[in-house]
Design an enzyme around this catalytic site. Structure first.
Site, PDB file in Angstrom:
ATOM      1  CG  HIS A  39      -1.525   0.968   1.529  1.00 30.81           C
ATOM      2  ND1 HIS A  39      -3.025   0.989   0.035  1.00 30.81           N
ATOM      3  CD2 HIS A  39      -1.927   2.528   1.780  1.00 30.81           C
ATOM      4  CE1 HIS A  39      -3.958   1.891   1.395  1.00 30.81           C
ATOM      5  NE2 HIS A  39      -3.060   2.770   1.403  1.00 30.81           N
ATOM      6  CG  HIS A  72      -5.034   5.727  -0.268  1.00 30.32           C
ATOM      7  ND1 HIS A  72      -4.971   5.704   1.006  1.00 30.32           N
ATOM      8  CD2 HIS A  72      -5.968   6.517  -0.576  1.00 30.32           C
ATOM      9  CE1 HIS A  72      -5.835   6.683   1.586  1.00 30.32           C
ATOM     10  NE2 HIS A  72      -6.502   6.895   0.344  1.00 30.32           N
ATOM     11  CG  MET A 142     -10.249   6.499   3.818  1.00 30.94           C
ATOM     12  SD  MET A 142      -8.364   5.873   3.062  1.00 30.94           S
ATOM     13  CE  MET A 142      -7.474   6.477   5.002  1.00 30.94           C
TER      14      MET A 142
HETATM   15  C1  DX5 Z   1      -4.045   7.351   6.362  1.00 29.66           C
HETATM   16  C2  DX5 Z   1      -3.464   6.430   5.180  1.00 29.66           C
HETATM   17  C3  DX5 Z   1      -3.268   5.045   5.950  1.00 29.66           C
HETATM   18  C4  DX5 Z   1      -2.408   4.676   7.079  1.00 29.66           C
HETATM   19  C5  DX5 Z   1      -1.970   3.752   7.435  1.00 29.66           C
HETATM   20  O1  DX5 Z   1      -4.513   8.361   5.482  1.00 29.66           O
HETATM   21  O2  DX5 Z   1      -4.249   6.359   3.853  1.00 29.66           O
HETATM   22  O3  DX5 Z   1      -2.787   4.725   4.793  1.00 29.66           O
HETATM   23  O4  DX5 Z   1      -1.108   4.685   5.933  1.00 29.66           O
HETATM   24  O5  DX5 Z   1      -1.783   3.475   8.255  1.00 29.66           O
HETATM   25  P1  DX5 Z   1      -2.203   3.077  10.511  1.00 29.66           P
HETATM   26  O6  DX5 Z   1      -1.720   1.614  10.020  1.00 29.66           O
HETATM   27  O7  DX5 Z   1      -1.183   3.638  10.929  1.00 29.66           O
HETATM   28  O8  DX5 Z   1      -3.482   3.685  10.379  1.00 29.66           O
HETATM   29 ZN    ZN Z   2      -3.428   4.578   2.825  1.00 27.53          ZN
END
Ligand code: DX5
Ligand code: ZN
Length: 227
Positions: A39, A72, A142
């Site tokens: 990701h 993303h 999200m």
């Molecule tokens: C947030 C990102 C996520 C993030 C997840 O803006 O899109 O992909 O990196 O990180 P954790 O797992 O630490 O919440």
């Molecule tokens: Zn993300």
């Protein structure tokens, strides 16, 4: 073409946002054996109040990993950069429904040979995204406000996951269901039970002393939740 794997199967997607960018390739390789997608969080400093990385970093990382690069795009104008992402070695791009122009973004990404995801923020309703389920490869929900890693999981969005899972199964749609934000050993089974099959985890993997073991442990609790 890198195979994204069977639709609906459990996939663990480590988020490199939580990795040490100074040794990024080594960090990515360290979790290779226990993860499925990679990701890649792209932030433009406009759609979200943070800046992360873009196509040059993806291009540099590409020779070090055979994983499906799940990019993303937290960007106000992702359409302008789709070609650059395709050329850098991205395999899939997910665009936020909040930026609009969704139908065009989906077809433009497809025309470039990319797989396509659609993302909805915690406060964004599910219904408008449901209309695109037949046109996308994955819907990403999200479970934190985008922009930063290490935030707390917003459990309220499980209702959207349940509805999306029901619609995908009922329509027998070739669409994965991804959850992003605050995923750890406690929340991963909750999201999996609500229907997520692709689980993004940043801090719960890279901020642990043994990221490989942390990824394996997340997979185990997800598989147990689905059993
Ligand atoms: C947030 C990102 C996520 C993030 C997840 O803006 O899109 O992909 O990196 O990180 P954790 O797992 O630490 O919440
Ligand atoms: Zn993300």
């Amino acid at each position: 073409m890198i195979d994204p794997g069977p639709i609906g199967a459990v996939r663990i997607a480590p988020s490199i946002l939580a990795a040490d960018f100074g040794v990024l390739a080594a960090q990515v390789q360290s979790v290779d054996a226990q993860t499925d997608w990679l990701h890649v969080d792209v932030m433009d400093g406009h759609f979200v109040p943070n800046i992360s990385l873009g196509p040059p970093v993806i291009k540099s990382l590409r020779p070090y990993s055979q994983k499906f690069f799940d990019c993303h795009l937290m960007m106000t104008d992702p359409g302008r950069y789709l070609e650059a992402f395709a050329n850098s070695g991205a395999n899939g791009v997910s665009v936020h429904i909040e930026v609009g122009g969704t139908a065009n973004l989906i077809s433009d990404a497809r025309a470039l040979g990319l797989r396509v995801g659609l993302v909805i923020n915690p406060e964004t309703p599910y219904k408008p995204a449901a209309e695109f389920l037949g046109d996308i490869d994955y819907l990403m929900i999200m479970s934190v406000h985008p922009g930063f890693g290490g935030q707390s999981f917003i459990e309220d969005v499980m209702e959207k996951l349940r509805r999306a899972r029901a619609d995908i199964d009922e329509g027998q749609l070739a669409c994965d269901l991804e959850i992003d934000g605050g995923i750890d050993l406690h929340t991963a089974p909750i999201a999996a039970a609500a229907g997520a099959n692709v689980l993004v985890a940043g801090s719960a993997i890279f901020n642990k002393p043994d990221p490989l073991a942390a990824a394996a442990a997340i997979r185990d609790v997800v598989l147990a939740a689905r059993a």
